[in-house]
Design a protein around this motif. Sequence first.
Motif, mmCIF file in Angstrom:
data_model
loop_
_atom_site.group_PDB
_atom_site.id
_atom_site.type_symbol
_atom_site.label_atom_id
_atom_site.label_comp_id
_atom_site.label_asym_id
_atom_site.label_seq_id
_atom_site.Cartn_x
_atom_site.Cartn_y
_atom_site.Cartn_z
ATOM 1 N N SER A 56 -2.661 14.606 17.824
ATOM 2 C CA SER A 56 -2.321 15.932 18.354
ATOM 3 C C SER A 56 -1.591 16.821 17.358
ATOM 4 C CB SER A 56 -1.450 15.773 19.614
ATOM 5 O OG SER A 56 -2.082 14.958 20.572
ATOM 6 N N ILE A 57 -1.201 16.288 16.209
ATOM 7 C CA ILE A 57 -0.430 17.052 15.234
ATOM 8 C C ILE A 57 -1.118 18.355 14.821
ATOM 9 C CG2 ILE A 57 0.405 17.038 12.842
ATOM 10 C CD1 ILE A 57 1.261 14.138 13.268
ATOM 11 N N PRO A 58 -2.442 18.377 14.601
ATOM 12 C CA PRO A 58 -3.076 19.656 14.247
ATOM 13 C C PRO A 58 -2.905 20.734 15.314
ATOM 14 C CG PRO A 58 -4.536 17.828 13.696
ATOM 15 C CD PRO A 58 -3.391 17.247 14.470
ATOM 16 N N ILE A 59 -2.763 20.353 16.576
ATOM 17 C CA ILE A 59 -2.550 21.341 17.639
ATOM 18 C C ILE A 59 -1.188 22.004 17.465
ATOM 19 C CG2 ILE A 59 -2.494 21.739 20.120
ATOM 20 C CD1 ILE A 59 -5.181 20.778 19.018
ATOM 21 N N ALA A 120 -10.057 17.173 21.400
ATOM 22 C CA ALA A 120 -9.486 15.871 21.047
ATOM 23 C C ALA A 120 -10.462 15.033 20.231
ATOM 24 C CB ALA A 120 -9.073 15.128 22.309
ATOM 25 N N ILE A 121 -11.727 15.050 20.617
ATOM 26 C CA ILE A 121 -12.737 14.275 19.894
ATOM 27 C C ILE A 121 -12.924 14.815 18.476
ATOM 28 C CG2 ILE A 121 -15.196 13.701 19.812
ATOM 29 C CD1 ILE A 121 -15.147 13.664 22.888
ATOM 30 N N ASN A 122 -12.948 16.124 18.357
ATOM 31 C CA ASN A 122 -13.191 16.744 17.053
ATOM 32 C C ASN A 122 -12.029 16.599 16.082
ATOM 33 O OD1 ASN A 122 -15.869 17.743 17.346
ATOM 34 N ND2 ASN A 122 -15.130 19.378 18.658
ATOM 35 N N ILE A 123 -10.823 16.349 16.586
ATOM 36 C CA ILE A 123 -9.680 16.166 15.678
ATOM 37 C C ILE A 123 -9.377 14.698 15.423
ATOM 38 C CG2 ILE A 123 -8.629 18.394 16.202
ATOM 39 C CD1 ILE A 123 -6.704 17.041 18.071
ATOM 40 N N GLY A 124 -10.275 13.810 15.876
ATOM 41 C CA GLY A 124 -10.169 12.416 15.445
ATOM 42 C C GLY A 124 -9.983 11.368 16.522
ATOM 43 N N ALA A 125 -9.918 11.740 17.795
ATOM 44 C CA ALA A 125 -9.715 10.754 18.861
ATOM 45 C C ALA A 125 -11.009 9.982 19.113
ATOM 46 C CB ALA A 125 -9.253 11.446 20.139
ATOM 47 N N ALA A 248 -3.428 25.131 7.241
ATOM 48 C CA ALA A 248 -4.013 24.204 6.268
ATOM 49 C C ALA A 248 -3.473 22.795 6.471
ATOM 50 C CB ALA A 248 -3.716 24.691 4.845
ATOM 51 N N PHE A 249 -2.168 22.692 6.745
ATOM 52 C CA PHE A 249 -1.557 21.387 7.001
ATOM 53 C C PHE A 249 -2.230 20.715 8.199
ATOM 54 C CE2 PHE A 249 1.564 19.061 9.624
ATOM 55 C CZ PHE A 249 1.822 18.001 8.776
ATOM 56 N N GLY A 250 -2.414 21.476 9.281
ATOM 57 C CA GLY A 250 -3.068 20.931 10.462
ATOM 58 C C GLY A 250 -4.483 20.478 10.166
ATOM 59 N N PHE A 251 -5.196 21.263 9.370
ATOM 60 C CA PHE A 251 -6.567 20.913 9.020
ATOM 61 C C PHE A 251 -6.607 19.633 8.193
ATOM 62 C CE2 PHE A 251 -10.021 21.073 5.889
ATOM 63 C CZ PHE A 251 -11.126 21.108 6.740
ATOM 64 N N ILE A 252 -5.685 19.512 7.244
ATOM 65 C CA ILE A 252 -5.664 18.335 6.381
ATOM 66 C C ILE A 252 -5.325 17.084 7.178
ATOM 67 C CG2 ILE A 252 -4.429 17.205 4.483
ATOM 68 C CD1 ILE A 252 -6.550 19.242 3.609
ATOM 69 N N ILE A 253 -4.371 17.176 8.108
ATOM 70 C CA ILE A 253 -4.045 16.021 8.958
ATOM 71 C C ILE A 253 -5.256 15.635 9.793
ATOM 72 C CG2 ILE A 253 -2.590 15.176 10.841
ATOM 73 C CD1 ILE A 253 -1.200 15.414 8.129
ATOM 74 N N MET A 254 -5.956 16.627 10.329
ATOM 75 C CA MET A 254 -7.181 16.353 11.087
ATOM 76 C C MET A 254 -8.212 15.667 10.185
ATOM 77 S SD MET A 254 -9.721 19.079 12.979
ATOM 78 C CE MET A 254 -10.250 19.792 11.398
ATOM 79 N N PHE A 255 -8.341 16.162 8.954
ATOM 80 C CA PHE A 255 -9.281 15.585 7.986
ATOM 81 C C PHE A 255 -8.905 14.133 7.692
ATOM 82 C CE2 PHE A 255 -11.473 16.505 3.618
ATOM 83 C CZ PHE A 255 -12.550 15.738 4.026
#
Length: 442
Positions: A56-59, A120-125, A248-255
Motif C-alpha cells: 500500500s506504500i505507493p498509495i 491492489a493487483i496492479n501495485i503488486g498484491a 516517483a518514490f511511489g512508482f519505484i516501490i511499486m516497481f
Amino acid sequence: MVKTLDLKHTPITKLFLSYFLPSFISMFVLSTYVIIDGIFVGHGIGQLGLAAIGISIPIFAFFTGIELLFGVGGATLVSMALGASKSYKARIIFSSVIYFTIVFGVLCAILLFIFRRELAINIGADEVLLPLSLEYLNVILLGSVVILTQSILCTFARNDGAPNLAMISFVSGSIINIILNYIFIFIFHWGMFGAALSTILGHFFGLVIILKHFICKDGQLYFIKVFSLNALKKSLISGVSPSMSEFAFGFIIMFMNILLSSLKSQEGIAILGIMMYIGAICFTSILAVSHGLQPIVSYNFGYGNLQRVLKTFKISIIFASLFGIAIYVILYFFTPQVARIFLKEDDLAILDNLILAVKIYFIGYLFLGANTIISSFLQAIGRVKGSMIVSLSHNLLFMLIFLPLFANIFGVIGIWASYPVSLFCAFIVSVVILKIELKGFI
C-alpha cells in the motif's frame, strides 16, 4: 494565540533550530507511530500483514505527492508573499490551494476506492496478499482526504510562523493513533481494518488541532471567500519538483514489489515493507532539515536578503549530510536489534536476509541528505526546473536504469543494490545543477 516567528530578523542559526526542532519532533513522533504500527501489525497479524501494508506504500506516496504538489508549492509562494509584505495575496494562494485540494482529494479517493481491487493487483498484491491489502485499503482510501488536509494545513502553518502548532498537531494525532492501534488490533482483533482505522482517526484528531490556527486567525493566513485559478496554477508549478519526487518514490516501490513478486519472493516483499518502516523514522531527520530550510529561505528570498538565504542552505546541507552518515553507521551495527522488533518468533527465518538488505540499501543514505536539501533549496527559491532534475535523478531516472538491470543480473540482492548506486549518480547530478543555478543569482 500562538506566537509566530520573525523570519526577517532572528539570527539564522536560532531561526533554523526554531523550525527544525519542532519539525523533527513532529516527524519523529509521526514516524515512530508508523514504526509502532508496523510492530503491532507484525506481532498481531504477522509477516503477511507487513507485506500487505508494504504493497500500500505507493498509495500513501500518491496522496503525499498531491500534498507536496499544492501544499509545498503554495506554501513557498505564500512565504515569498509574506516576505514581500503582501499578506492578502498570501491568503488568496492559501485559500485557493486548500479549497481545491480538498475537492480533488475527495474525487481521487472515490475513484481509487471504486477500482481498489484492480489497484491492489496492479501495485503488486498476489492472491495471498490481496485480501489483507483490500481490508487495509478500504479504510485508507475513504479516509485519505483527512490525511491530505491535515498535512497540507501543517505545511501552511509552518510558513505562517507556527511550527510549534504543526508539531502539536502531528504529535497529538500520532499518540491517538498508537493508542487506538493497540486497542483495535490486540483487544478488538480488527486486524488490518483496525490498523487502517486508527491511522485515519489519529490524523483527524491532528486536523482538528491545526484548523484552530486558521479559523481563529492566529497568524497572517486564514480562509477568505476567494478562489484564484492563477494562484492555483502558480502553486502547482512551484510544487512540481517535490511532488514528482514523491510520485516517483511511489512508482519505484511499486516497481520493486512487482519485480519481487516476479521473482516469487514474498519474503522480499515483507523485507521491503520492513525497510520502509525503518526508512520512515531514519528519513525523519533529513525531512525535518528540509522543513526547517524552506520557510526561512523562501521568506528571505522574497524579502531580498540573499545572505540569509545562503547561510540557511549551508547549515541545512551540513545537518542533513551528518544525519545521513549517522543513520547508516547506526543501522550497520544495530540492524539485528531493530529488525527483531517487527518479527514474531516464527518469522525470524527472514532475519539474515533482512540484515543484508538493510546494509546494502541504506548505503544510499550517505548521499540522500545532500540530494534532498539541494532539491528543497532550489524549490524554495523558485528554481523549479533545477529542483525537478535533482528530485527525479535520485527518485526515478537512475532507478529506472539500475533497478531492472541489477534485478535481472543479481536477483533480489540487485534490487537492494540499485538504490545506493542510483543515489550516488544522482549526487553527482545534484552538485552540477546546484553550481549552475547558484550562478544565476549570486
